[in-house]
Design a protein around this motif. Structure first.
Motif, short mmCIF file in Angstrom:
data_model
loop_
_atom_site.label_atom_id
_atom_site.label_comp_id
_atom_site.label_asym_id
_atom_site.label_seq_id
_atom_site.Cartn_x
_atom_site.Cartn_y
_atom_site.Cartn_z
N THR A 1 0.88 -1.36 0.08
CA THR A 1 -0.06 0.05 0.10
C THR A 1 0.63 1.13 0.04
OG1 THR A 1 0.49 -0.22 2.18
CG2 THR A 1 -2.01 -0.77 1.33
N GLY A 2 2.20 1.12 -0.01
CA GLY A 2 3.48 2.10 -0.15
C GLY A 2 2.87 3.25 -0.95
N LEU B 1 -17.50 1.29 3.01
CA LEU B 1 -16.22 0.21 3.71
C LEU B 1 -15.53 1.45 4.66
CD1 LEU B 1 -15.78 -2.59 1.45
CD2 LEU B 1 -17.58 -2.30 3.50
N GLU B 2 -15.06 0.14 5.96
CA GLU B 2 -14.42 1.15 6.94
C GLU B 2 -13.34 -0.49 7.09
OE1 GLU B 2 -14.31 3.58 10.95
OE2 GLU B 2 -15.87 4.64 9.72
N ILE B 3 -12.05 0.26 6.36
CA ILE B 3 -11.99 -1.95 6.40
C ILE B 3 -9.86 -1.46 6.76
CG2 ILE B 3 -13.23 -3.11 5.53
CD1 ILE B 3 -11.70 -2.70 2.84
N ALA B 4 -8.99 -2.28 6.80
CA ALA B 4 -7.43 -2.28 6.61
C ALA B 4 -7.62 -2.98 5.08
CB ALA B 4 -7.01 -2.92 7.82
N LEU B 5 -7.15 -1.88 4.80
CA LEU B 5 -6.83 -2.59 2.89
C LEU B 5 -5.34 -2.58 2.67
CD1 LEU B 5 -8.37 -2.92 -0.16
CD2 LEU B 5 -7.23 -0.51 -0.24
N GLY B 6 -5.28 -4.34 1.86
CA GLY B 6 -3.67 -4.40 1.34
C GLY B 6 -2.97 -4.66 2.04
N ALA B 7 -1.49 -5.02 2.17
CA ALA B 7 -0.01 -6.14 2.54
C ALA B 7 -0.92 -6.52 3.98
CB ALA B 7 -0.29 -4.58 3.91
N LYS B 8 -1.61 -7.54 3.63
CA LYS B 8 -1.59 -9.30 4.35
C LYS B 8 -0.77 -10.21 4.20
CE LYS B 8 -6.36 -8.17 5.09
NZ LYS B 8 -6.78 -6.67 4.24
N LEU B 9 -0.21 -10.03 3.02
CA LEU B 9 1.62 -10.51 2.73
C LEU B 9 2.20 -10.72 2.68
CD1 LEU B 9 -0.48 -12.48 -0.56
CD2 LEU B 9 -0.97 -13.57 1.39
N PHE B 10 2.80 -9.03 2.23
CA PHE B 10 3.91 -8.29 3.15
C PHE B 10 3.95 -7.40 3.32
CE2 PHE B 10 7.32 -5.63 1.41
CZ PHE B 10 8.69 -6.63 1.43
N SER C 1 8.65 1.56 -3.75
CA SER C 1 7.93 2.12 -2.67
C SER C 1 7.99 -0.07 -2.43
CB SER C 1 6.56 1.97 -3.50
OG SER C 1 5.75 1.81 -2.45
N PRO C 2 7.72 0.27 -1.64
CA PRO C 2 8.18 -1.32 -0.85
C PRO C 2 7.46 -2.10 -1.30
CG PRO C 2 7.60 0.26 1.01
CD PRO C 2 7.35 1.04 -0.01
N GLY C 3 7.98 -3.26 -1.38
CA GLY C 3 7.51 -4.55 -2.21
C GLY C 3 8.39 -6.22 -2.62
N ALA C 4 7.99 -7.58 -2.86
CA ALA C 4 8.54 -8.67 -2.77
C ALA C 4 9.76 -7.93 -3.61
CB ALA C 4 7.34 -9.12 -2.49
N PHE C 5 9.63 -7.76 -5.00
CA PHE C 5 10.17 -7.69 -5.62
C PHE C 5 11.38 -6.11 -5.34
CE2 PHE C 5 11.00 -5.54 -10.28
CZ PHE C 5 12.20 -6.47 -10.31
N ILE C 6 12.78 -6.53 -5.20
CA ILE C 6 13.36 -5.53 -5.15
C ILE C 6 14.12 -4.74 -6.49
CG2 ILE C 6 15.36 -5.01 -3.67
CD1 ILE C 6 13.04 -5.20 -2.11
N GLU C 7 14.36 -3.87 -6.90
CA GLU C 7 14.58 -3.73 -8.13
C GLU C 7 16.17 -3.38 -8.39
OE1 GLU C 7 14.47 -2.24 -12.24
OE2 GLU C 7 14.17 -3.67 -11.13
N ARG C 8 17.10 -2.65 -6.73
CA ARG C 8 17.94 -2.83 -6.84
C ARG C 8 19.48 -3.99 -6.16
NH1 ARG C 8 18.85 3.00 -6.89
NH2 ARG C 8 17.05 4.02 -5.54
N ALA C 9 19.53 -4.94 -6.62
CA ALA C 9 20.14 -6.50 -6.89
C ALA C 9 20.99 -6.04 -5.90
CB ALA C 9 20.97 -6.44 -7.96
N GLU C 10 21.91 -4.56 -5.41
CA GLU C 10 22.73 -5.13 -4.80
C GLU C 10 22.67 -4.76 -3.12
OE1 GLU C 10 22.57 -0.44 -6.52
OE2 GLU C 10 21.77 -2.58 -6.87
N THR C 11 21.06 -4.40 -2.72
CA THR C 11 20.32 -4.61 -1.54
C THR C 11 20.41 -6.19 -1.41
OG1 THR C 11 18.12 -4.32 -2.27
CG2 THR C 11 19.65 -2.29 -1.56
N LEU C 12 19.97 -6.88 -1.75
CA LEU C 12 19.67 -8.61 -1.90
C LEU C 12 20.96 -9.65 -1.36
CD1 LEU C 12 17.83 -8.82 -5.32
CD2 LEU C 12 16.92 -8.95 -2.91
N PRO C 13 19.80 -10.54 -0.58
CA PRO C 13 21.55 -10.95 0.44
C PRO C 13 21.22 -12.38 -0.13
CG PRO C 13 19.16 -11.93 1.11
CD PRO C 13 18.73 -10.51 0.12
N TYR C 14 22.44 -12.32 -1.54
CA TYR C 14 22.76 -13.03 -2.13
C TYR C 14 23.45 -14.78 -1.21
CZ TYR C 14 21.34 -10.92 -6.92
OH TYR C 14 20.31 -10.18 -7.61
#
Length: 513
Positions: A328-329, A365-374, A483-496
């Motif tokens: 939801t970022g 609707l008053e709800i908490a939308l998104g961010a259920k998986l990540f 914005s935050p997500g499970a696909f990280i575009e900057r490979a240099e930040t990934l823990p290979y």
């Protein structure tokens, strides 16, 4: 008149982001998740021939050649983390059993593969599948395959196939075209017009961000033009695969593969193309903006008189790269900044869609939308009061060039609206909420819920590049958002942990140790 050849055909596709939070199980492949569900036998003809899918292009070309096709199975699931062993073995066994049943009665095998599948037990899913197929048919039967542009090509894949041909466009507008290209190359092998082809694989020394792989822009646009010029004489086929960097495997990264009548010609072509790409390494750098900076730039363009939509690409929550499609970022930033008129496609939240259908159109609707998986990177559900502006069943025909011909079945959908004091009548921040993950790549994803996307000043799209195929014509400017997500575009930040040492983690960037 063309000679009639008998060809077994099958497909098995998955793009694996090993850093994503969810795995691809058998149920995902059976359902298809936005792609056609697992399809067997003659139903493959009816399902895929009208679509922009490689196997559809292969079928169309083979029919013109009057070949005798033997369809086995086709299966795909949305990109995610590892493919479970159960899913891989189930589909792979259907393919190998089908080929084994045809042994002695076929002249070739065609496989519609992705090339970046990682399973719980195999770093190289396609390499393992090709090994099993080759063990059945032996060395004398040609085994050919189409591959995605984002393939992480391995020596094993090359060894156990006779020809691998990758897409040349990103967005992938040429998927069916690539299938047809494979059929034409296979014809030359089967008729003896070309000898058994020599192969040359070259891995490149740096990782390439996905946003820099778009073939609408430089450097990829002219690289693929040069590739096509180089295909002549003894060189029958060249592929440049920029790779899929969020895969923690040894052979992750870009590569060039060449096929030619002689080994010398294949080696020279592969070396020349690899050198040409490496010389342009610095051009693959990309620009990413925070949600707030992107919104500020968009507003400035709108104030300056932009006549088309400003597109904000939410690239790191792209389900087509293994992300969850539920962060939801960007949406939260649009709300916080008081943006009066925008449309976002699409957010995965089946529970929110269900509640919206229960409440009905026009309800609040008053709800908490998104961010259920990540929930990484500080993202959290967006707690707000939403208007249920429109409901849909998730069934529509895609008309854009990427998803062309696909008939979706995404389950209950809802258009949830957040209004601000400055919102025009019948407008606001409109969020397409879906029960199935699917990246934004077709205008019909908006139109299904009553939105004409070209009429909205700001569009937020959960996609990295594929959206460009159907949205470029209505875009004043395209801004890529980090914005935050499970696909990280900057490979240099990934823990290979498994990536081979010595490769640069970004163009002209840090060397992986």
């Amino acid at each position: 008149m063309s000679q009639t050849f008998r060809v077994a055909i099958a497909g098995f596709q998955h793009e694996t982001n090993t850093f994503a939070p969810t795995r691809a199980g058998l149920a995902n492949f059976i359902a298809g998740e936005g792609w056609p569900p697992l399809t067997e036998g003659a139903a493959i003809f009816e399902t895929f021939e009208p679509m922009n899918i490689p196997i559809g292009g292969f079928i169309a070309a083979a029919k013109k050649l009057q070949w005798d096709l033997h369809p086995i199975v086709w299966a795909a699931a949305q990109p995610s983390s590892y493919v479970t062993d159960e899913a891989f073995d189930y589909v792979a066994k259907k393919i190998t059993d089908g080929i084994a049943a045809l042994k002695g009665r076929i002249d070739a095998v065609y496989l519609d593969l992705h090339g970046a599948m990682v399973t719980e037990s195999h770093e190289d899913g396609e390499g393992e599948l090709l090994r099993r197929v080759r063990a059945i048919v032996g060395p004398g039967i040609p085994v050919v395959a189409s591959l995605d542009l984002h393939v992480n090509i391995t020596e094993a894949m090359v060894h156990d196939s006779d020809m691998l041909i990758a897409y040349r466009t990103y967005p992938h507008l040429d998927m069916a075209v690539t299938g047809g290209r494979v059929a034409r190359h296979l014809e030359r092998l089967l008729t003896g017009e070309r000898p058994k082809q020599a192969k040359a694989l070259r891995k490149l020394p740096f990782l390439i961000p996905l946003t820099a792989q778009c073939t609408f822009i430089e450097p990829c646009r002219s690289i693929y033009e040069e590739l096509e010029r180089m295909e002549s004489g003894a060189v029958s086929s060249l592929s440049f695969a920029p790779g899929f960097h969020p895969a923690d495997i040894r052979d992750c990264g870009p590569a060039v593969i060449a096929y030619a009548d002689t080994q010398d010609a294949a080696d020279r072509a592969a070396d020349q193309l690899a050198r040409h790409i490496t010389e342009r390494e610095a051009e693959f750098r990309t620009r990413l903006l925070s949600p707030e900076a992107a919104i500020a730039e968009a507003r400035a363009m709108i104030r300056a008189g932009a006549s088309k939509s400003v597109v904000l690409a939410d690239v790191q929550d792209n389900p087509g790269a293994g992300a969850t499609c539920d962060t939801t970022g960007l949406i939260a930033a649009l709300v916080a900044e008081g943006v009066p008129d925008a449309a976002i496609c699409q957010l995965y939240d089946p529970e929110a869609a269900r509640l919206a259908h229960q409440a009905g159109e026009g309800a609040a609707l008053e709800i908490a939308l998104g961010a259920k998986l990540f929930s990484g990177g500080g993202t959290a559900p967006l707690r707000h009061r939403f208007e249920v502006a429109k409901l849909g069943d998730g069934r529509f025909l895609c008309t854009g060039p990427f998803y062309r011909g696909a008939r979706t079945n995404l389950g209950p959908q809802a258009l949830l609206r957040v209004r601000s004091p400055d919102s025009p009548p019948g407008r606001g921040i409109d969020i397409v909420v879906s029960s199935t993950r699917l990246q934004a790549g077709d205008k019909e994803q908006f139109r299904h819920l009553g939105i004409e996307p070209g009429e909205r000043p700001i569009l937020g799209l959960k996609s990295t590049v594929h959206f460009r195929g159907d949205f470029t014509d209505i875009a004043h400017e395209i801004l890529t958002v980090e914005s935050p997500g499970a696909f990280i575009e900057r490979a240099e930040t990934l823990p290979y942990a498994r990536l081979r040492r010595g490769i640069r983690l970004s163009p002209r960037g840090r060397i992986h140790q």
